[in-house]
Design a protein around this motif. Structure first.
Motif, mmCIF file in Angstrom:
data_model
loop_
_atom_site.group_PDB
_atom_site.id
_atom_site.type_symbol
_atom_site.label_atom_id
_atom_site.label_comp_id
_atom_site.label_asym_id
_atom_site.label_seq_id
_atom_site.Cartn_x
_atom_site.Cartn_y
_atom_site.Cartn_z
ATOM 1 N N HIS A 97 -0.043 1.543 3.647
ATOM 2 C CA HIS A 97 -0.365 0.444 4.562
ATOM 3 C C HIS A 97 -1.598 0.823 5.383
ATOM 4 O O HIS A 97 -1.599 1.840 6.084
ATOM 5 N N GLU A 98 -2.622 0.014 5.293
ATOM 6 C CA GLU A 98 -3.878 0.282 5.985
ATOM 7 C C GLU A 98 -3.857 -0.323 7.393
ATOM 8 O O GLU A 98 -3.311 -1.410 7.605
ATOM 9 N N ALA A 99 -4.445 0.400 8.341
ATOM 10 C CA ALA A 99 -4.591 -0.166 9.683
ATOM 11 C C ALA A 99 -5.417 -1.444 9.594
ATOM 12 O O ALA A 99 -6.425 -1.484 8.889
ATOM 13 N N ARG A 103 -8.182 -3.823 -11.708
ATOM 14 C CA ARG A 103 -7.463 -4.010 -12.971
ATOM 15 C C ARG A 103 -5.978 -4.257 -12.712
ATOM 16 O O ARG A 103 -5.341 -5.086 -13.367
ATOM 17 N N LEU A 104 -5.407 -3.521 -11.753
ATOM 18 C CA LEU A 104 -3.992 -3.694 -11.426
ATOM 19 C C LEU A 104 -3.741 -5.008 -10.684
ATOM 20 O O LEU A 104 -2.753 -5.697 -10.937
ATOM 21 N N ALA A 105 -4.644 -5.340 -9.763
ATOM 22 C CA ALA A 105 -4.482 -6.584 -8.998
ATOM 23 C C ALA A 105 -4.497 -7.793 -9.920
ATOM 24 O O ALA A 105 -3.817 -8.808 -9.651
ATOM 25 N N ALA A 106 -5.239 -7.715 -11.014
ATOM 26 C CA ALA A 106 -5.310 -8.832 -11.951
ATOM 27 C C ALA A 106 -3.974 -9.094 -12.635
ATOM 28 O O ALA A 106 -3.751 -10.170 -13.196
ATOM 29 N N VAL A 113 -0.847 -5.230 -4.839
ATOM 30 C CA VAL A 113 -1.615 -4.013 -5.120
ATOM 31 C C VAL A 113 -2.587 -3.840 -3.964
ATOM 32 O O VAL A 113 -3.350 -4.753 -3.642
ATOM 33 N N ARG A 114 -2.540 -2.677 -3.288
ATOM 34 C CA ARG A 114 -3.359 -2.495 -2.098
ATOM 35 C C ARG A 114 -3.826 -1.046 -2.000
ATOM 36 O O ARG A 114 -3.370 -0.174 -2.734
ATOM 37 N N GLY A 115 -4.746 -0.825 -1.047
ATOM 38 C CA GLY A 115 -5.240 0.526 -0.807
ATOM 39 C C GLY A 115 -6.754 0.583 -0.837
ATOM 40 O O GLY A 115 -7.443 -0.443 -0.948
ATOM 41 N N ARG A 116 -7.276 1.797 -0.724
ATOM 42 C CA ARG A 116 -8.717 2.034 -0.774
ATOM 43 C C ARG A 116 -9.000 3.254 -1.628
ATOM 44 O O ARG A 116 -8.250 4.226 -1.610
ATOM 45 N N GLY A 117 -10.139 3.205 -2.327
ATOM 46 C CA GLY A 117 -10.514 4.343 -3.136
ATOM 47 C C GLY A 117 -9.400 4.700 -4.097
ATOM 48 O O GLY A 117 -8.778 3.824 -4.722
ATOM 49 N N LEU A 118 -9.107 5.988 -4.211
ATOM 50 C CA LEU A 118 -8.048 6.437 -5.105
ATOM 51 C C LEU A 118 -6.758 6.733 -4.336
ATOM 52 O O LEU A 118 -6.098 7.751 -4.537
ATOM 53 N N MET A 119 -6.426 5.816 -3.443
ATOM 54 C CA MET A 119 -5.125 5.792 -2.759
ATOM 55 C C MET A 119 -4.621 4.357 -2.862
ATOM 56 O O MET A 119 -5.024 3.479 -2.083
ATOM 57 N N ILE A 120 -3.766 4.122 -3.851
ATOM 58 C CA ILE A 120 -3.388 2.754 -4.212
ATOM 59 C C ILE A 120 -1.877 2.614 -4.200
ATOM 60 O O ILE A 120 -1.150 3.469 -4.724
#
Length: 461
Positions: free
Chosen positions: A212-214, A338-341, A352-359
């Motif tokens: 979970h992103e701020a 690709r995952l969000a699709a 599907v959420r996150g940033r960079g290679l933290m998903i």
């Protein structure tokens, strides 16, 4: 006459006993858990983002040792640095001199944090957090540290006090005085600050539990509130730092955020020698170390050891020379997109959420009656079982190692080595698509395993 120690011979002779040894002498629940979910594999070697078993089959690592293996396993530059530092036979840890390597690593780290001035080196992420808690309390003269719901900052007593998961805290009280506030809730933060006893807020820019992103603008607004009340902002970048989210630090995605203290660890080790670091402003360090009498008021027996410092210097060098942060950003965007699709194709796939290679990949209640009844069966037994049902076939059928993002969470977290590329993205997405197809088509093996997990969950109640 005793034989000379031979590590290779010892492993050859006793390596097959690995699970029995853990069951007998270590945490006996670990081998039991691994056996239950079919994770009791025997990996013989590893390199980069892959493991290999005795039969030569490769396994894709999308876990990176909980984020420790940022550069993958056995990076040649880090290995060479460790060989070099051992061969140098340095006069390490005399405790009454100043070796060059800690100063050089601090200098390189601080170059990525221009608003910070000094570094304390410990041995782990939880030690980095403990340091930040002590420094914040001493510098402000206040006892209480705020943290966010569902946060994870470590498992030693101080860091446990700011841990937002009750399952980790139960039975270990009393802890430090603390208060949890919801991530993103500035009003709750302001109410606590008004009491006048808050030393700091510690926050993960992206929470590891659930990914979970701020919310946008929260960190900067929280920083302003904290400083107005003479309290500090502590950024826990133990998992999110060193390029994981597509910037060197996750808090750098938001302009104007300049934490008073920053905690790093995990990937700084290169996967070899544990190291943690707490970066902070000069005035905080000067308050803690206010006189020669206080020179050892906070220290660590193995802190700043030569092997850890050499590993850290090598890691930062590789990150710059191989453009690791840029690769994490680009590969992460590709994987996430690709995952969000797929969210429109699979009713069990919620987000599907996150940033960079933290998903984070979150699963949710399906709409169709057949799937809904199966989902309800799992949820009644224990929340998080469906995510475990996805993790298991990813390993068993596709040889991809992943993890459920936290207890009772229907979220899989992907934190692979930052060196992966399009080939690994293709492999993961293809495997994940097959597993989702199986789940939605009522694949017998997957749902039969779900029944096994349900029985296990009910038995343990």
């Amino acid at each position: 006459m005793s034989k000379e120690f031979d590590l290779g011979a010892l492993l050859a002779e006793r390596g097959a006993e690995r699970y029995a040894l853990h069951d007998r002498y270590l945490n006996h629940q670990l081998p039991r858990m691994l056996h239950t979910i079919g994770f009791d594999k025997v990996y013989e070697r590893a390199e980069g983002a892959y493991f290999w078993d005795a039969d030569g089959h490769d396994y894709l690592d999308m876990l990176a040792g909980f984020g420790v293996m940022g550069l993958g396993r056995h990076h040649p530059v880090v290995r060479r640095a460790l060989h070099d530092v051992l061969d140098a036979q340095l006069a390490d840890l005399t405790r009454f001199d100043c070796q060059p390597l800690p100063g050089l690593l601090a200098e390189r780290l601080l170059a990525h944090s221009p608003h910070l001035d000094r570094v304390f080196f410990g041995n782990s992420g939880t030690e980095a957090v403990e340091t930040a808690l002590k420094f914040a309390r001493y510098a402000t003269g206040r006892p209480r540290v705020l943290y966010c719901d569902h946060a994870f900052h470590g498992l030693t007593t101080g860091s446990l006090s700011v841990n937002g998961e009750s399952g980790f805290r139960d039975g270990f009280a009393p802890l430090l005085p603390d208060t949890a506030v919801p991530l993103g809730d500035l009003d709750a933060l302001a109410r606590e600050l008004a009491k006048g006893d808050v030393a700091a807020l510690i926050v993960e820019p992206i929470q590891g539990k659930g990914v979970h992103e701020a919310p946008p603008g929260y960190l900067r607004a929280a920083q302003e509130l904290l400083h107005r009340h003479k309290a500090l902002l502590v950024a826990d970048e133990v998992q999110t730092g060193l390029g994981r989210t597509g910037d060197f630090y996750a808090h750098q995605h938001e302009d104007g955020v300049e934490p008073d203290l920053v905690c790093v660890a995990k990937a700084l080790s290169g996967g070899y020698v544990p190291v943690g670091a707490t970066l902070g402003k000069d005035w905080i360090f000067r308050k803690v170390y206010s006189s020669m009498d206080r020179v050892l008021v906070h220290s660590a027996s193995f802190g700043s050891n030569a092997q850890a410092m050499a590993a850290g210097l090598a890691v930062l060098s590789v990150m710059e020379n191989e453009q690791i942060v840029a690769n994490a950003r680009a590969t992460g965007e590709l994987l996430k997109s690709r995952l969000a699709a797929l969210t429109g194709e699979y009713e069990l796939l919620a987000d599907v959420r996150g940033r960079g290679l933290m998903i984070g990949i979150e699963f949710g209640r399906p709409k169709s009656l057949k799937l809904r009844s199966r989902w309800a069966m799992l949820q009644a037994a224990r929340k998080g079982l469906f995510a475990q049902m996805v993790v298991v076939p990813l390993l068993q059928r596709h040889r991809i190692l992943t993890q459920v993002s936290g207890d009772h969470l229907e979220v899989i977290k992907l934190i692979p080595p930052l060196v992966i590329g399009e080939r690994e993205v293709d492999r993961f997405v293809a495997a994940f698509t097959e597993v989702m197809d199986d789940a939605h088509n009522g694949g017998g093996l997957m749902w039969d395993f779900g029944k096994t997990l349900v029985k296990q969950a009910v038995t343990e109640r």
